[in-house]
Design a protein around this motif. Structure first.
Motif, short mmCIF file in Angstrom:
data_model
loop_
_atom_site.label_atom_id
_atom_site.label_comp_id
_atom_site.label_asym_id
_atom_site.label_seq_id
_atom_site.Cartn_x
_atom_site.Cartn_y
_atom_site.Cartn_z
N ARG A 130 30.12 43.15 20.38
CA ARG A 130 30.33 44.28 21.04
C ARG A 130 29.22 44.60 22.48
NH1 ARG A 130 30.30 49.36 16.86
NH2 ARG A 130 30.84 50.25 18.58
N ARG A 131 28.16 44.06 22.22
CA ARG A 131 27.31 44.16 23.35
C ARG A 131 27.70 42.89 24.44
NH1 ARG A 131 22.09 43.29 19.68
NH2 ARG A 131 21.67 45.55 19.16
N MET A 132 28.28 42.03 24.26
CA MET A 132 28.53 41.06 25.28
C MET A 132 30.02 41.51 25.92
SD MET A 132 31.59 38.73 25.71
CE MET A 132 32.49 38.87 23.90
N LEU A 133 30.84 42.29 25.29
CA LEU A 133 31.88 43.10 25.93
C LEU A 133 31.44 43.97 26.73
CD1 LEU A 133 34.24 43.23 22.84
CD2 LEU A 133 34.76 41.59 25.00
N THR A 134 30.52 44.85 26.44
CA THR A 134 29.85 45.95 27.48
C THR A 134 29.15 44.87 28.69
OG1 THR A 134 29.52 47.40 25.57
CG2 THR A 134 28.35 47.83 27.68
N ARG A 135 28.50 43.86 28.42
CA ARG A 135 27.80 43.24 29.59
C ARG A 135 28.85 42.76 30.57
NH1 ARG A 135 24.50 41.41 25.46
NH2 ARG A 135 25.52 39.32 25.31
N VAL A 136 30.16 42.36 30.11
CA VAL A 136 31.12 41.96 30.81
C VAL A 136 31.97 42.95 31.90
CG1 VAL A 136 33.30 40.94 30.96
CG2 VAL A 136 31.54 39.75 29.27
N GLY A 137 31.55 44.15 31.25
CA GLY A 137 32.23 45.41 32.07
C GLY A 137 33.23 46.25 31.13
N PHE A 138 33.41 45.61 30.02
CA PHE A 138 34.63 46.46 29.25
C PHE A 138 34.05 47.77 28.76
CE2 PHE A 138 36.20 42.31 28.76
CZ PHE A 138 37.59 42.21 28.44
N THR A 139 35.00 48.83 28.66
CA THR A 139 34.75 49.95 28.24
C THR A 139 35.26 50.21 26.64
OG1 THR A 139 35.04 50.95 30.68
CG2 THR A 139 35.34 52.46 28.70
N GLU A 140 34.42 50.85 26.03
CA GLU A 140 34.83 50.99 24.47
C GLU A 140 35.66 52.41 24.84
OE1 GLU A 140 32.55 52.67 20.72
OE2 GLU A 140 31.55 51.25 21.89
N ARG A 154 40.03 46.02 4.22
CA ARG A 154 40.24 46.38 5.63
C ARG A 154 39.11 46.51 6.26
NH1 ARG A 154 45.26 45.77 7.67
NH2 ARG A 154 46.63 45.77 5.61
N HIS A 155 39.06 46.18 7.51
CA HIS A 155 37.79 46.61 8.19
C HIS A 155 38.25 47.01 9.70
CE1 HIS A 155 35.37 43.29 6.12
NE2 HIS A 155 36.81 42.87 5.99
N ASP A 156 37.26 48.18 10.05
CA ASP A 156 37.58 48.86 11.00
C ASP A 156 37.33 47.92 12.48
OD1 ASP A 156 38.04 51.07 9.58
OD2 ASP A 156 36.13 52.13 9.94
N GLN A 157 37.84 48.30 13.54
CA GLN A 157 37.77 47.61 14.72
C GLN A 157 37.67 48.42 15.96
OE1 GLN A 157 38.00 43.83 14.61
NE2 GLN A 157 37.78 44.55 12.39
N VAL A 158 36.87 47.67 16.84
CA VAL A 158 36.59 48.67 18.14
C VAL A 158 37.59 48.09 19.19
CG1 VAL A 158 34.91 49.75 19.89
CG2 VAL A 158 34.27 49.36 17.31
N ILE A 159 38.13 49.04 20.15
CA ILE A 159 38.87 48.50 21.02
C ILE A 159 38.27 48.69 22.30
CG2 ILE A 159 40.33 50.58 21.23
CD1 ILE A 159 42.78 48.62 21.91
N TYR A 160 38.23 47.75 23.18
CA TYR A 160 37.62 47.94 24.58
C TYR A 160 38.58 47.45 25.55
CZ TYR A 160 33.16 47.60 22.11
OH TYR A 160 32.20 47.81 21.13
N SER A 161 38.46 47.78 26.74
CA SER A 161 39.38 47.42 27.91
C SER A 161 38.70 47.34 29.22
CB SER A 161 40.46 48.51 28.40
OG SER A 161 39.66 49.66 28.79
N LEU A 162 39.31 46.52 30.20
CA LEU A 162 38.71 46.38 31.60
C LEU A 162 39.97 46.30 32.42
CD1 LEU A 162 36.32 45.34 33.29
CD2 LEU A 162 37.23 42.94 32.82
N LEU A 163 39.79 47.13 33.33
CA LEU A 163 41.06 47.31 34.23
C LEU A 163 40.94 46.52 35.42
CD1 LEU A 163 41.49 51.26 33.80
CD2 LEU A 163 42.51 49.45 32.41
N ARG A 164 41.82 46.15 36.21
CA ARG A 164 41.73 45.39 37.28
C ARG A 164 41.05 46.09 38.36
NH1 ARG A 164 44.80 41.31 39.65
NH2 ARG A 164 46.34 41.20 37.87
N ASP A 165 40.98 47.11 38.61
CA ASP A 165 40.02 47.69 39.67
C ASP A 165 38.69 48.10 39.10
OD1 ASP A 165 40.86 50.09 37.98
OD2 ASP A 165 41.55 51.28 39.62
N GLU A 166 38.47 47.73 37.96
CA GLU A 166 36.71 47.77 37.56
C GLU A 166 36.31 46.24 37.32
OE1 GLU A 166 37.65 51.45 34.30
OE2 GLU A 166 37.71 49.25 33.34
N ARG A 167 36.84 45.47 37.37
CA ARG A 167 36.27 44.21 37.43
C ARG A 167 35.17 43.82 38.47
NH1 ARG A 167 40.27 39.46 39.50
NH2 ARG A 167 40.87 40.52 41.57
N GLY A 168 34.21 43.25 37.99
CA GLY A 168 33.00 42.66 38.87
C GLY A 168 33.68 41.77 39.75
#
Length: 169
Positions: A130-140, A154-168
């Motif tokens: 989860r920390r790695m995804l945030t460092r890359v720029g993904f939004t929870e 069953r396990h809960d999951q957190v979904i993250y996204s990175l949009l084309r216009d948000e990339r570094g």
């Protein structure tokens, strides 16, 4: 450390068979049971129109793989995205390889496909991912309750996204 992505090669397959072959090697959030040994490049998800897998190298050594597959959120021609994931060998983790690999993969997908969205899912208890995804720029975006079956429950999951216009850069 020089981290790079390249197409899978037949010589990589035994490394991945070992990496996915036990709970200790795969990691506590990635163990889904035994897979048949000796899978081919096609079975491992080599490059294709609906996704693919690339080998991660660090200073020329095979240290893991990244993969992606198509997800659809509506009409398939207009409402699709890539979902991405990675697996870094246990002995190579916590050295920045996963972060660099995910940056390279998202750049590759935005540069070479028409995707507007790249998404990733992490176990709610997988703090390093989860920390790695945030460092890359993904939004929870939120929690997917009881979304994944693993180790008898069953396990809960957190979904993250990175949009084309948000990339570094």
């Amino acid at each position: 450390m020089n981290v790079a992505l390249r197409p899978l090669e037949a010589a990589d397959l035994p490394v991945f068979d070992h990496a996915y072959g036990s709970p200790d090697a795969s990691g506590e959030h990635q163990w889904f049971g035994f897979s048949p040994p000796g899978r081919s490049l096609a079975e491992m998800g080599a490059l294709g129109p609906r996704g693919g897998r690339l080998t991660v190298t660090a200073d020329g050594r095979v240290v893991g793989s990244v993969f992606w597959f198509r997800r659809e959120w509506g009409p398939p021609d207009t409402s699709w995205c890539w979902e991405v994931a990675l697996h870094i060998l246990a002995e190579e983790r916590r050295r920045g390889v996963g972060t660099r690999s995910m940056i390279l993969l998202t750049r590759y997908l935005f540069d070479h496909t028409l995707a507007w969205r790249v998404q990733a899912i992490a176990d709610v208890a997988n703090t390093p991912s989860r920390r790695m995804l945030t460092r890359v720029g993904f939004t929870e975006e939120g929690v997917l309750r009881a979304a994944q079956w693993r180790e008898g429950r069953r396990h809960d999951q957190v979904i993250y996204s990175l949009l084309r216009d948000e990339r570094g850069p």
